[in-house]
Design an enzyme around this catalytic site. Structure first.
Site, PDB file in Angstrom:
ATOM      1  N   HIS A   1      -2.287   7.745   6.840  1.00  0.00           N
ATOM      2  CA  HIS A   1      -1.302   8.600   6.161  1.00  0.00           C
ATOM      3  C   HIS A   1      -1.951   9.909   5.684  1.00  0.00           C
ATOM      4  O   HIS A   1      -1.310  10.960   5.667  1.00  0.00           O
ATOM      5  CB  HIS A   1      -0.702   7.889   4.944  1.00  0.00           C
ATOM      6  CG  HIS A   1       0.396   6.922   5.281  1.00  0.00           C
ATOM      7  ND1 HIS A   1       1.570   7.302   5.895  1.00  0.00           N
ATOM      8  CD2 HIS A   1       0.504   5.588   5.082  1.00  0.00           C
ATOM      9  CE1 HIS A   1       2.355   6.242   6.056  1.00  0.00           C
ATOM     10  NE2 HIS A   1       1.719   5.185   5.571  1.00  0.00           N
TER      11      HIS A   1
ATOM     12  N   GLY B   1       0.833  -1.199   0.000  1.00  0.00           N
ATOM     13  CA  GLY B   1       0.000   0.000   0.000  1.00  0.00           C
ATOM     14  C   GLY B   1       0.863   1.243   0.000  1.00  0.00           C
ATOM     15  O   GLY B   1       1.988   1.221   0.512  1.00  0.00           O
TER      16      GLY B   1
ATOM     17  N   GLN C   1       3.241   9.910   0.720  1.00  0.00           N
ATOM     18  CA  GLN C   1       4.515   9.207   0.894  1.00  0.00           C
ATOM     19  C   GLN C   1       5.499   9.502  -0.250  1.00  0.00           C
ATOM     20  O   GLN C   1       6.688   9.251  -0.116  1.00  0.00           O
ATOM     21  CB  GLN C   1       4.297   7.689   1.019  1.00  0.00           C
ATOM     22  CG  GLN C   1       3.572   7.301   2.309  1.00  0.00           C
ATOM     23  CD  GLN C   1       3.373   5.794   2.410  1.00  0.00           C
ATOM     24  OE1 GLN C   1       2.388   5.263   1.934  1.00  0.00           O
ATOM     25  NE2 GLN C   1       4.323   5.104   3.014  1.00  0.00           N
TER      26      GLN C   1
ATOM     27  N   CYS D   1       5.814  -0.266   7.207  1.00  0.00           N
ATOM     28  CA  CYS D   1       5.478   0.898   6.381  1.00  0.00           C
ATOM     29  C   CYS D   1       6.685   1.274   5.549  1.00  0.00           C
ATOM     30  O   CYS D   1       7.809   1.293   6.051  1.00  0.00           O
ATOM     31  CB  CYS D   1       5.083   2.063   7.294  1.00  0.00           C
ATOM     32  SG  CYS D   1       4.612   3.543   6.405  1.00  0.00           S
ATOM     33  N   LEU D   2       6.449   1.572   4.267  1.00  0.00           N
ATOM     34  CA  LEU D   2       7.567   1.952   3.394  1.00  0.00           C
ATOM     35  C   LEU D   2       8.238   3.238   3.867  1.00  0.00           C
ATOM     36  O   LEU D   2       9.392   3.489   3.552  1.00  0.00           O
ATOM     37  CB  LEU D   2       7.081   2.106   1.945  1.00  0.00           C
ATOM     38  CG  LEU D   2       6.576   0.818   1.274  1.00  0.00           C
ATOM     39  CD1 LEU D   2       6.007   1.119  -0.102  1.00  0.00           C
ATOM     40  CD2 LEU D   2       7.696  -0.221   1.178  1.00  0.00           C
TER      41      LEU D   2
ATOM     42  N   HIS E   1      -4.547   1.626   7.675  1.00  0.00           N
ATOM     43  CA  HIS E   1      -3.152   2.100   7.773  1.00  0.00           C
ATOM     44  C   HIS E   1      -2.909   3.217   6.753  1.00  0.00           C
ATOM     45  O   HIS E   1      -2.369   4.271   7.091  1.00  0.00           O
ATOM     46  CB  HIS E   1      -2.194   0.913   7.527  1.00  0.00           C
ATOM     47  CG  HIS E   1      -0.743   1.280   7.427  1.00  0.00           C
ATOM     48  ND1 HIS E   1       0.206   0.817   8.301  1.00  0.00           N
ATOM     49  CD2 HIS E   1      -0.067   2.070   6.535  1.00  0.00           C
ATOM     50  CE1 HIS E   1       1.399   1.319   7.958  1.00  0.00           C
ATOM     51  NE2 HIS E   1       1.246   2.070   6.879  1.00  0.00           N
ATOM     52  N   GLU E   2      -3.339   2.976   5.508  1.00  0.00           N
ATOM     53  CA  GLU E   2      -3.106   3.964   4.453  1.00  0.00           C
ATOM     54  C   GLU E   2      -3.905   5.242   4.698  1.00  0.00           C
ATOM     55  O   GLU E   2      -3.422   6.352   4.442  1.00  0.00           O
ATOM     56  CB  GLU E   2      -3.456   3.385   3.077  1.00  0.00           C
ATOM     57  CG  GLU E   2      -2.616   2.193   2.651  1.00  0.00           C
ATOM     58  CD  GLU E   2      -1.120   2.419   2.764  1.00  0.00           C
ATOM     59  OE1 GLU E   2      -0.660   3.551   2.555  1.00  0.00           O
ATOM     60  OE2 GLU E   2      -0.405   1.456   3.089  1.00  0.00           O
TER      61      GLU E   2
END
Ligand code: ZN
Length: 152
Positions: free
Chosen positions: A139, A46, A51, A93-94, A135-136
């Site tokens: 952000h 995701g 990001q 997480c990236l 989660h996304e």
């Protein structure tokens, strides 16, 4: 499609609140394609636009386990309903490289959003899909999963 640089903690940009998209046009579709390419390149499941430094309420995801790609696109997602039961997943997480932790989130949720073509969709999510979309969507509010840990 272009692979973009993924911002990582402690970038202040990650803490911005993303703004709603007025309509899904060419510019947004190019952004979604770039986000997907960037996410696949980083082996993530995701990615939110913030990001890669774009403060728009846009998310791409692909939680398929096999090699067949099943990209999902979420523009202006809104959570309509959440389950009062929680489930726990180990999240990563990236934007927070090499950190993983168990996070509790509602196990099911209902989301309304626009898809890649600007069509309104209503989706009931459970399991990994529910966890990932929540989660996304964090952000979009400038929240990272590690924020939940510091509250302990
Ligand atoms: Zn993340």
């Amino acid at each position: 499609m272009t692979i973009k640089t993924i911002l990582t903690e402690p970038s202040k940009i990650l803490r911005q609140i993303s703004l709603p998209v007025e309509k899904v046009g060419k510019e947004e579709q190019i952004l979604m394609n770039d986000m997907l390419e960037t996410m696949y390149d980083a082996k993530g499941i995701g990615l939110a636009a913030i990001q890669i430094g774009v403060p728009k309420r846009i998310i791409v995801m692909d939680i398929s386990k096999d090699d067949k790609k099943k990209p999902m696109y979420f523009v202006n997602p809104i959570i309509k309903n959440k389950n009062s039961n929680y489930s726990t997943y180990e999240e990563g997480c990236l934007s927070v490289p090499n950190q993983f932790a168990e996070v509790n989130r509602p196990s099911e949720c209902e989301i309304e959003y626009l898809d890649f073509n600007g069509k309104k969709i209503f989706l009931k999510a459970s399991g990994l899909l529910a966890t990932c979309i929540q989660h996304e969507m964090d952000h979009l509010e400038g929240i990272l999963f590690i924020d939940y840990l510091s509250k302990l």
